[in-house]
Scaffold this motif. Structure first.
Motif, PDB file in Angstrom:
ATOM      1  N   TYR A  63       0.862  -1.191   0.000  1.00 37.71           N
ATOM      2  CA  TYR A  63       0.000   0.000   0.000  1.00 37.71           C
ATOM      3  C   TYR A  63       0.893   1.234   0.000  1.00 37.71           C
ATOM      4  CZ  TYR A  63      -3.410  -3.537   1.015  1.00 37.71           C
ATOM      5  OH  TYR A  63      -4.200  -4.643   0.935  1.00 37.71           O
ATOM      6  N   THR A  64       1.601   1.418  -1.117  1.00 31.68           N
ATOM      7  CA  THR A  64       2.602   2.482  -1.184  1.00 31.68           C
ATOM      8  C   THR A  64       2.324   3.523  -2.255  1.00 31.68           C
ATOM      9  OG1 THR A  64       3.956   1.092  -2.626  1.00 31.68           O
ATOM     10  CG2 THR A  64       4.434   1.009  -0.263  1.00 31.68           C
ATOM     11  N   ASN A  65       1.274   3.358  -3.039  1.00 35.67           N
ATOM     12  CA  ASN A  65       0.978   4.332  -4.077  1.00 35.67           C
ATOM     13  C   ASN A  65      -0.491   4.756  -3.995  1.00 35.67           C
ATOM     14  OD1 ASN A  65       1.527   6.034  -6.231  1.00 35.67           O
ATOM     15  ND2 ASN A  65       0.898   4.506  -7.739  1.00 35.67           N
ATOM     16  N   PHE A 120       5.581   6.585  10.063  1.00 37.07           N
ATOM     17  CA  PHE A 120       6.894   7.066  10.461  1.00 37.07           C
ATOM     18  C   PHE A 120       7.843   5.883  10.563  1.00 37.07           C
ATOM     19  CE2 PHE A 120      10.297   8.322  13.259  1.00 37.07           C
ATOM     20  CZ  PHE A 120      10.602   9.597  12.816  1.00 37.07           C
ATOM     21  N   GLY A 121       9.032   6.032  10.019  1.00 39.90           N
ATOM     22  CA  GLY A 121      10.052   5.002  10.150  1.00 39.90           C
ATOM     23  C   GLY A 121       9.644   3.648   9.600  1.00 39.90           C
ATOM     24  N   GLY A 122       8.851   3.646   8.544  1.00 35.09           N
ATOM     25  CA  GLY A 122       8.425   2.381   7.942  1.00 35.09           C
ATOM     26  C   GLY A 122       7.288   1.693   8.682  1.00 35.09           C
ATOM     27  N   LYS A 123       6.667   2.384   9.635  1.00 35.16           N
ATOM     28  CA  LYS A 123       5.567   1.820  10.406  1.00 35.16           C
ATOM     29  C   LYS A 123       4.362   2.766  10.358  1.00 35.16           C
ATOM     30  CE  LYS A 123       8.829  -0.027  13.843  1.00 35.16           C
ATOM     31  NZ  LYS A 123       8.911  -1.396  13.483  1.00 35.16           N
ATOM     32  N   LEU A 124       3.181   2.187  10.469  1.00 33.57           N
ATOM     33  CA  LEU A 124       1.951   2.959  10.602  1.00 33.57           C
ATOM     34  C   LEU A 124       1.435   2.742  12.019  1.00 33.57           C
ATOM     35  CD1 LEU A 124      -0.411   4.680   9.577  1.00 33.57           C
ATOM     36  CD2 LEU A 124      -1.423   2.580   8.649  1.00 33.57           C
ATOM     37  N   PHE A 125       1.368   3.822  12.789  1.00 34.67           N
ATOM     38  CA  PHE A 125       0.887   3.785  14.164  1.00 34.67           C
ATOM     39  C   PHE A 125      -0.578   4.222  14.148  1.00 34.67           C
ATOM     40  CE2 PHE A 125       5.395   4.452  14.232  1.00 34.67           C
ATOM     41  CZ  PHE A 125       5.867   3.711  15.310  1.00 34.67           C
ATOM     42  N   ILE A 126      -1.476   3.369  14.632  1.00 33.75           N
ATOM     43  CA  ILE A 126      -2.904   3.692  14.663  1.00 33.75           C
ATOM     44  C   ILE A 126      -3.368   3.709  16.117  1.00 33.75           C
ATOM     45  CG2 ILE A 126      -5.232   2.993  14.006  1.00 33.75           C
ATOM     46  CD1 ILE A 126      -4.044   1.717  11.519  1.00 33.75           C
ATOM     47  N   VAL A 127      -3.960   4.835  16.534  1.00 30.05           N
ATOM     48  CA  VAL A 127      -4.445   4.993  17.901  1.00 30.05           C
ATOM     49  C   VAL A 127      -5.969   4.953  17.886  1.00 30.05           C
ATOM     50  CG1 VAL A 127      -4.497   6.506  19.917  1.00 30.05           C
ATOM     51  CG2 VAL A 127      -2.441   6.401  18.496  1.00 30.05           C
ATOM     52  N   CYS A 168      -2.014   0.217  17.657  1.00 31.83           N
ATOM     53  CA  CYS A 168      -1.597  -0.878  16.777  1.00 31.83           C
ATOM     54  C   CYS A 168      -0.486  -0.352  15.877  1.00 31.83           C
ATOM     55  CB  CYS A 168      -2.762  -1.369  15.922  1.00 31.83           C
ATOM     56  SG  CYS A 168      -4.033  -2.221  16.884  1.00 31.83           S
ATOM     57  N   VAL A 169       0.561  -1.143  15.734  1.00 34.38           N
ATOM     58  CA  VAL A 169       1.690  -0.775  14.883  1.00 34.38           C
ATOM     59  C   VAL A 169       1.711  -1.738  13.707  1.00 34.38           C
ATOM     60  CG1 VAL A 169       4.169  -0.415  14.754  1.00 34.38           C
ATOM     61  CG2 VAL A 169       2.963   0.066  16.891  1.00 34.38           C
ATOM     62  N   LEU A 170       1.608  -1.167  12.504  1.00 27.52           N
ATOM     63  CA  LEU A 170       1.559  -1.948  11.279  1.00 27.52           C
ATOM     64  C   LEU A 170       2.805  -1.690  10.453  1.00 27.52           C
ATOM     65  CD1 LEU A 170      -1.408  -1.576  12.255  1.00 27.52           C
ATOM     66  CD2 LEU A 170      -2.071  -1.453   9.877  1.00 27.52           C
ATOM     67  N   ASP A 171       3.172  -2.646   9.619  1.00 29.14           N
ATOM     68  CA  ASP A 171       4.221  -2.413   8.638  1.00 29.14           C
ATOM     69  C   ASP A 171       3.707  -1.333   7.693  1.00 29.14           C
ATOM     70  OD1 ASP A 171       5.206  -3.108   5.686  1.00 29.14           O
ATOM     71  OD2 ASP A 171       6.765  -3.754   7.100  1.00 29.14           O
ATOM     72  N   GLY A 172       4.525  -0.343   7.401  1.00 27.48           N
ATOM     73  CA  GLY A 172       4.100   0.799   6.603  1.00 27.48           C
ATOM     74  C   GLY A 172       3.815   0.497   5.147  1.00 27.48           C
ATOM     75  N   GLU A 173       4.303  -0.628   4.628  1.00 26.52           N
ATOM     76  CA  GLU A 173       4.052  -0.989   3.228  1.00 26.52           C
ATOM     77  C   GLU A 173       2.966  -2.041   3.084  1.00 26.52           C
ATOM     78  OE1 GLU A 173       7.545  -2.048   1.041  1.00 26.52           O
ATOM     79  OE2 GLU A 173       8.555  -0.171   1.517  1.00 26.52           O
ATOM     80  N   THR A 174       3.015  -3.076   3.921  1.00 28.17           N
ATOM     81  CA  THR A 174       2.077  -4.192   3.777  1.00 28.17           C
ATOM     82  C   THR A 174       0.853  -4.065   4.666  1.00 28.17           C
ATOM     83  OG1 THR A 174       3.121  -5.525   5.508  1.00 28.17           O
ATOM     84  CG2 THR A 174       3.992  -5.749   3.236  1.00 28.17           C
ATOM     85  N   LEU A 175       0.901  -3.183   5.667  1.00 23.89           N
ATOM     86  CA  LEU A 175      -0.150  -2.975   6.659  1.00 23.89           C
ATOM     87  C   LEU A 175      -0.387  -4.200   7.537  1.00 23.89           C
ATOM     88  CD1 LEU A 175      -2.764  -0.828   4.701  1.00 23.89           C
ATOM     89  CD2 LEU A 175      -0.750  -0.098   5.984  1.00 23.89           C
ATOM     90  N   VAL A 226       8.843  10.728  17.667  1.00 22.90           N
ATOM     91  CA  VAL A 226       9.998  11.572  17.937  1.00 22.90           C
ATOM     92  C   VAL A 226      11.160  11.082  17.078  1.00 22.90           C
ATOM     93  CG1 VAL A 226      11.672  12.303  19.689  1.00 22.90           C
ATOM     94  CG2 VAL A 226       9.247  12.058  20.282  1.00 22.90           C
ATOM     95  N   ASN A 227      11.375   9.766  17.095  1.00 19.59           N
ATOM     96  CA  ASN A 227      12.370   9.106  16.254  1.00 19.59           C
ATOM     97  C   ASN A 227      11.965   7.636  16.141  1.00 19.59           C
ATOM     98  OD1 ASN A 227      13.400   7.781  18.628  1.00 19.59           O
ATOM     99  ND2 ASN A 227      14.663   9.587  19.048  1.00 19.59           N
ATOM    100  N   ASN A 228      12.816   6.777  15.611  1.00 21.27           N
ATOM    101  CA  ASN A 228      12.446   5.372  15.422  1.00 21.27           C
ATOM    102  C   ASN A 228      12.286   4.609  16.731  1.00 21.27           C
ATOM    103  OD1 ASN A 228      12.287   5.523  12.639  1.00 21.27           O
ATOM    104  ND2 ASN A 228      14.428   4.968  12.350  1.00 21.27           N
ATOM    105  N   ASP A 229      12.777   5.171  17.836  1.00 20.81           N
ATOM    106  CA  ASP A 229      12.728   4.478  19.115  1.00 20.81           C
ATOM    107  C   ASP A 229      11.734   5.062  20.106  1.00 20.81           C
ATOM    108  OD1 ASP A 229      14.834   2.695  18.397  1.00 20.81           O
ATOM    109  OD2 ASP A 229      16.270   4.304  18.782  1.00 20.81           O
TER     110      ASP A 229
END
Length: 160
Positions: free
Chosen positions: A24-26, A77-84, A103-110, A134-137
């Motif tokens: 899901y990148t385009n 952010f950082g290759g992840k999708l954060f959903i609250v 929930c933290v999802l992979d940013g490309e595959t969800l 803030v950053n990847n961590d």
């Protein structure tokens, strides 16, 4: 085996194989509250390649997982999708909690990578509002009780 059942089984097997290859990148990702009291939050995707909306993509790629109830916010952010979501999903009939407040999802595959059911104490009921990386961590989670700090690596929170 009757023909209709065999066709349905083939279609489900084909969909599962396709779901493993989807990215899901385009396009545009839509985070939805969905219908409170009936269904959890959901994710739709507008696909630029096909000029069409794809509904329920989270459920397609995560058939055994759920988002929390009343999804509020998403951040890539950082290759992840954060959903609250405001609440975790609780089933009073089974006594089980499924579908995290974060929930933290992979940013490309969800595909779901991890989730948190509560912020702070394990019995807290603080509603989720939004996420700010803030950053990847490290990131901040806004809740009904204030701001919590998320350690992304351990998926633990500290806060109010």
């Amino acid at each position: 085996m009757n023909k209709i059942f065999a066709l349905a089984l083939c279609a489900m097997t084909a969909m599962a194989a396709i779901a493993d290859d989807l990215t899901y990148t385009n396009g545009v990702i839509f985070i939805n509250e969905d219908q409170y009291g009936t269904t959890n939050g959901s994710v739709n995707y507008y696909n630029y390649d096909y000029d069409e909306m794809e509904y329920g993509v989270f459920a397609t790629v995560n058939p055994n997982a759920k988002l929390g109830v009343t999804a509020q916010h998403g951040q890539l952010f950082g290759g992840k999708l954060f959903i609250v979501s405001k609440q975790a999903n609780y089933s009073s009939s089974s006594g089980n909690t499924t579908g995290g407040r974060l929930c933290v999802l992979d940013g490309e595959t969800l595909k779901l990578q991890s989730s948190i059911l509560t912020f702070g104490d394990s019995d807290s009921t603080y509603d989720g509002r939004s996420y700010c990386a803030v950053n990847n961590d490290k990131g901040y989670i806004a809740t009904s009780a204030g701001i919590f700090v998320l350690d992304v690596q351990s998926m633990t929170t500290t806060g109010p």
